[in-house]
Design a protein around this motif. Sequence first.
Motif, PDB file in Angstrom:
ATOM      1  N   GLN A  40     -43.176 -41.704   7.993  1.00 49.40           N
ATOM      2  CA  GLN A  40     -42.875 -42.756   8.984  1.00 49.40           C
ATOM      3  C   GLN A  40     -43.324 -44.201   8.064  1.00 49.40           C
ATOM      4  O   GLN A  40     -44.426 -44.180   7.690  1.00 49.40           O
ATOM      5  CB  GLN A  40     -43.795 -42.592  10.130  1.00 49.40           C
TER       6      GLN A  40
ATOM      7  N   LYS B 271     -46.044 -36.172  17.679  1.00 45.61           N
ATOM      8  CA  LYS B 271     -45.721 -37.470  18.120  1.00 45.61           C
ATOM      9  C   LYS B 271     -45.742 -38.054  19.457  1.00 45.61           C
ATOM     10  O   LYS B 271     -45.387 -37.193  20.223  1.00 45.61           O
ATOM     11  CB  LYS B 271     -44.130 -37.771  17.605  1.00 45.61           C
TER      12      LYS B 271
ATOM     13  N   TYR C 228     -53.050 -46.522   9.583  1.00 44.63           N
ATOM     14  CA  TYR C 228     -51.724 -46.152   8.969  1.00 44.63           C
ATOM     15  C   TYR C 228     -51.957 -44.601   8.293  1.00 44.63           C
ATOM     16  O   TYR C 228     -51.297 -43.695   8.295  1.00 44.63           O
ATOM     17  CB  TYR C 228     -51.157 -46.948   7.864  1.00 44.63           C
TER      18      TYR C 228
ATOM     19  N   ASP D 150     -48.601 -46.273  11.640  1.00 43.02           N
ATOM     20  CA  ASP D 150     -48.531 -46.606  13.135  1.00 43.02           C
ATOM     21  C   ASP D 150     -49.766 -47.839  13.459  1.00 43.02           C
ATOM     22  O   ASP D 150     -50.722 -47.408  13.647  1.00 43.02           O
ATOM     23  CB  ASP D 150     -48.560 -45.705  14.039  1.00 43.02           C
TER      24      ASP D 150
ATOM     25  N   ARG E 153     -40.614 -44.884  17.816  1.00 42.93           N
ATOM     26  CA  ARG E 153     -41.338 -44.271  16.443  1.00 42.93           C
ATOM     27  C   ARG E 153     -41.070 -42.776  16.499  1.00 42.93           C
ATOM     28  O   ARG E 153     -41.129 -42.022  17.555  1.00 42.93           O
ATOM     29  CB  ARG E 153     -42.499 -44.698  16.146  1.00 42.93           C
TER      30      ARG E 153
ATOM     31  N   SER F  55     -44.900 -41.438  21.615  1.00 41.65           N
ATOM     32  CA  SER F  55     -44.305 -42.887  21.077  1.00 41.65           C
ATOM     33  C   SER F  55     -44.294 -43.420  22.599  1.00 41.65           C
ATOM     34  O   SER F  55     -43.805 -42.389  23.731  1.00 41.65           O
ATOM     35  CB  SER F  55     -42.806 -42.501  20.766  1.00 41.65           C
TER      36      SER F  55
END
Lengths: 576, 576
Positions: A416, A83, A433, A441, A186, A85
Amino acid sequence: MSRLLRIDTNKRTFAFSDMGAYAGMGGRALTSRLILDEVPALSHPLGASNKLVAAAGILTGTAAANSGRISLGAKSPLTGGIKESNSGGLFSQKMAKLGIQAMVFEDKPEDSAAPVVVVVKADGVSIVEAPELAGLGTYAASEILLAKYGSRAAVMLIGPAGETCRLAASVQFTDPKGRPARAAGRGGLGAVMGSKKIKAVVVDDTGATGVPVADKEAFKAANKRWVEILGSHPVTSQGLPGFGTSILVNIINEAGALPTKNFRFGRFDQAADISGEKMVELMQARGGKPKEGCHPGCVIQCSQTFVDDKGGYLSSGLEYETVWAFGANCLINDIDDIARMDHACDDLGLDTIDMGNAVAVAMDGGIIPWGDSKAALTLLRRVGDPSDSLGRIMGNGAKFAGQAFGVSRVAEVKGQALPAYDPRSVKGVGVTYATTPMGADHTAGYAVCQNILKCGGDVNPMTKVGQVELSKNLQIATAAIDAVGFCLFVAFAVLDTADAVQVMCDQIAAVTGKAFAPGDFLALGVNTLKDEIAFNTKAGFTKEHDQLPEFFAEPLAPHNTTWDFTPEELQGAKVS
Amino acid sequence: MSRLLRIDTNKRTFAFSDMGAYAGMGGRALTSRLILDEVPALSHPLGASNKLVAAAGILTGTAAANSGRISLGAKSPLTGGIKESNSGGLFSQKMAKLGIQAMVFEDKPEDSAAPVVVVVKADGVSIVEAPELAGLGTYAASEILLAKYGSRAAVMLIGPAGETCRLAASVQFTDPKGRPARAAGRGGLGAVMGSKKIKAVVVDDTGATGVPVADKEAFKAANKRWVEILGSHPVTSQGLPGFGTSILVNIINEAGALPTKNFRFGRFDQAADISGEKMVELMQARGGKPKEGCHPGCVIQCSQTFVDDKGGYLSSGLEYETVWAFGANCLINDIDDIARMDHACDDLGLDTIDMGNAVAVAMDGGIIPWGDSKAALTLLRRVGDPSDSLGRIMGNGAKFAGQAFGVSRVAEVKGQALPAYDPRSVKGVGVTYATTPMGADHTAGYAVCQNILKCGGDVNPMTKVGQVELSKNLQIATAAIDAVGFCLFVAFAVLDTADAVQVMCDQIAAVTGKAFAPGDFLALGVNTLKDEIAFNTKAGFTKEHDQLPEFFAEPLAPHNTTWDFTPEELQGAKVS
C-alpha cells in the motif's frame, strides 16, 4: 436491537441474525473480528472465501457529534492482509438507524453474473439485477439510484475500477448533496465488492426506529460537552472548517516533509499554488463553498464544494492527501486539474493516495512527463476502459505500476502506497506506516499531531526519540475511535482536552446502558489491533514486512534526515 | 586455482579474488551461500543491493559426463525469495576452464545507462558499451556477439524482457550450435541482469588451463562407470534420447495429471498431437534432428532441432513443460505454433512455464480465446515492445497477469507459476511445489520419478502416503546435484543404481583431491537448503507461504483427486 445482515452474493439471498458473540461491537472492532473469525487468512482476496463487512460504529446513528463514520473490512487484495477502510457520508447513520450494525457480503457469483443493487429499507431487503449500471461511473450511477430510490436514500457503490477488480479500487459513499465523493479508499476493497458483483447498496431509513439510547439525559449532557470540546479547539473549530485538510500543504511543506517528485525532496517550490489558503481564495472568488460536512451531526465541516473558473462543479472532499498525491509528488501545481483527478478517482472508484503514487511512478518510468497534469488526468481516466491495459496497470496502484514499468522506487509498505508525510522528517508517522497491520496509512496512528501540529504533545519529528511509543499509543487510540464511529479528526481536540476521553466513554455508556471507562476504551483499541495482527500472522506476515522501502535511507532535503529505525525498534510500536 | 570474478556494474570495474570462505563450493551451493551472505534479504530485487551470481558446478569443466550445468542465483523479483535457476549450454564449462568458479554482478548503474557486454577471456576481462544490442532478441544478439568474438565463445544474455525488467524474464545461454535456446528461466533473473544493464556476458576459454584433476586415474575410472550408469538406464539411454522430455506428454496424460485448461482437468483429449512421439515423427519427416546435447560431455542427448514443414528452424530445447504450458494448459494442439512460442520466449528472454500459465490466465480473463494458438503467439510477442502495456503485463508472468485481468484462478506458489504436473494427481511433486524455497518448481524435487515413472521406488501418486518424505529426500538430493553441476536428468539412473551416489562422490574426490563420501553429498544438499530457507525467513517467508492456491481443493478429473495436505504435514518436507 442491532443485527447483522448477511447477504449471500452467490445465491442472492439475505438473512438477519442477532449480534451473538459480536454484541456491543461496532466499526473497525467489528469488521476486524468478523474477518479474523470468518475469512481463511490464506484465501484469495477476490475468491469466494473472502467477505466484505460494512459496519456502523458503536455510536453511529445517535446524535453524538461526528459519529457517522463507516468501517469497511475484508482481506485486502492490495496488501494480502486484513483491512479496515473508513469513510464518511450518509450510509452508516441510516444503516444504524435501521438496526443494522453491519452488513456482511459473502461468497461470490460466477464472473459472468450481472451486477446487482442491494436495497435495504425498514420494510425489507431486495437484491436487484442492474445490468444498466454496469461500467457506469459512481456519479452517474448514484444519480440514477437516488432518482429511483429517493433522496432519503444513501448509496455505497463502486465504479468501473471496482467492477474490474482493480487492486486500488475504492468504495464510494454519497454525501448530504448526493455526491459519491466520500471514499473508503485504501486497500482495494472496491475490488472485493466487485468480485461479488455488488455494484451498489442503497439504504433508506424512512420509517426506521433509530438507535435506542439507554440513558437519554446522560447522553444529552455528555454530547453537549463533546460539542464544546470539538468547538473550542483551534484545529477542529478554525483550521479544518476554515481551510479543509489542505491547510496542511503549507504547514508540511514548511516542515520540509512534503514528499516531492516521488519522495525525492521534502519541499515543493510551488506548494502555495495548491494550498488550502489558495483553494479557499478560489472558492470564494468563483462561488464554491469552502465549508461543508459529510454527514449530519458533523461540527467540524472540513469538506467543500470546489468549482472551476466558470463556477462548474469540480470536486468535493478534496483532501490534503489527494492534493499532495497528484500535486507535489507529481510536480503538478494546477489545483483545478488536481480537483479533476480527485473527481476522476471518485467517479471511477479509485484510492487517490495509491493513484497519486502510481502517477508519480509512471512519471519515474517515463510513461508521462513530470508535472504534466493533462497527461496525468488522461492516464487516470484510462482505468475506466476495461480493455485498456495501461488502465489495468494504473488501476492496480503504485506497487503494481512499479513492477509494470520497471521502477524500483515505489513508496509502499505491505503493497500500500505511502501518504503525504515523508517518514524521514515526520518519523512518528513513519513508524505507523511501517507497523500498522493496514500497510502504509497515516490515519492508523497520526503522529503528525505531536510531530508537527503539536497537539497532545511535542515530539521532535526529525529524531527517533519517543516516536515508537507515540505511534503505538496513537494506533491504539485510533483503533478505538474507529470502533466507536467517530471521525478521526476529533483526535486533535481529544488529545488536548483533559476530560475528552471520559466524555467519549460517557456517551458510549449512556447509549448502551453499560459502564464504559477509559480503560475499556483502551482495551477496545488494543483488542482490535490484536485481532488484526492475528489475522496478518495467519496470512504469513512477519516483522520483516514492517519495513519501509530501502530508498528511505537516502537523506531528504532540506533537513537531510534519513529513515534510521532498526527492525527491532519498530516492533515496539506493535501491541502484543 | 578457482576464483570469484566480481563485476561492479555501476563503476564498470572488475576484480578477481580467491574463493576464501567459499573454497570447494560450486553451483547452487555457492550461489545460495553468496546470496545469503551478501544480499540484504529485504532489499528490492531490482535495486543496487541485489547481486546476480553465475556459478559453475564442482565438477563443471571436467570430463565428468553431464556436468556442464550453470547455476544462477539472486533474490528473485518474481518470488521475493532466494532463487537458483539452472541451465545447460556452453557457458559454464568455459567459465570453469578459465578458473572462474563464479561471476558476481554487483551494484547497478543509472537506469539511463547503456547496456554493456562483459567479455571474459584467458587474457582478461573487458566491459564494453553495446547500445547497438539494446532491445535485440537473443537470437540476433548472440549471432552478432559470436560473429564478433568467435565461435569458440559462449554467451549468457537477456532479451528485451530482461532489459525492461519483466518479472518472468529469463537468462539465455548459447548451445553447441550457437543458438540461445538454453534458459535459466525461472524466477525472473533476467530482470536482475537487466536492472544491472548487462545485456550479455561472453566467455571464451581459448588458452584456458582447464580444471585441474587431482587424481586423474581415479577420475577416469569413476567417470567410465558413470557413463555406464547413464548409458544403461532406460530413461537416460532410451526415453530421453529417443523422444526428448516430451515423451512425458502421453505418460502424464495417461496418468490423468496433465493440467488442462488452466488446471481444470487432468487429461487433454488432443495430447497425442503434441506428444514426443509426434514431434519425432515430424522431425524425421521434415528433416529436423531429434537427438542433440546441450553441452559437450552429455551422454543423454534429450534436445533436438525442431523444424517446420518446409524444414525451417523453429526451436530447440523444446521441453515437455513448455509443450504442456502452451499446449494442454491453453487447449492448444498445434505443435508448430507451440514451437514458435518456445522460440519467441527464448528470443525475448522469457520463462516458458510462467508464460504458458500467463497465456492460460489471459484466456481465463477473456483477453484471447481458449485454444487460439495464433492469438497466443501474438500476445507473447507483444512483450518485445517496451511501450506495449499488455506486453508489460504478460511479461510479468502468471500471477501478475491474474491481478491485471481480474482472474483469481492462478496456479502459483510464492508468485511462481506451477509446472506441468497437476499436484492433485502427482502429490509428491505437489509437496515440492509447496515447500521448496524456490516457489513452484518441479526440478526442486521431482517426485514424478517415483509417483509416475517408478524410478527409484513406487509411491502411489494419488494418496498422501509417503509423499512428504519423498519430496524432502528429493529436495536434498537435487540441491546436491545442482551444486555438483550435474544435469538433473542423471537422477533417473542414479535412483535405480546401487553404486551411483558413490560414483558421483568418487568423481568429486578425484577432482578435488579430498575425501568425499555419500554423507558429504547429503550434507551438501541439506546445507544448501538450509541457506535458502534462512534467506527466505529473513525475507519474511513463513510456513503460511508453503501452500498451494485454494482452488486445488476442487476435484480433478478423471481421478477426482484433491489437494488434501494440512499445513503441518507439509512442513515435514523442509530440512531443519
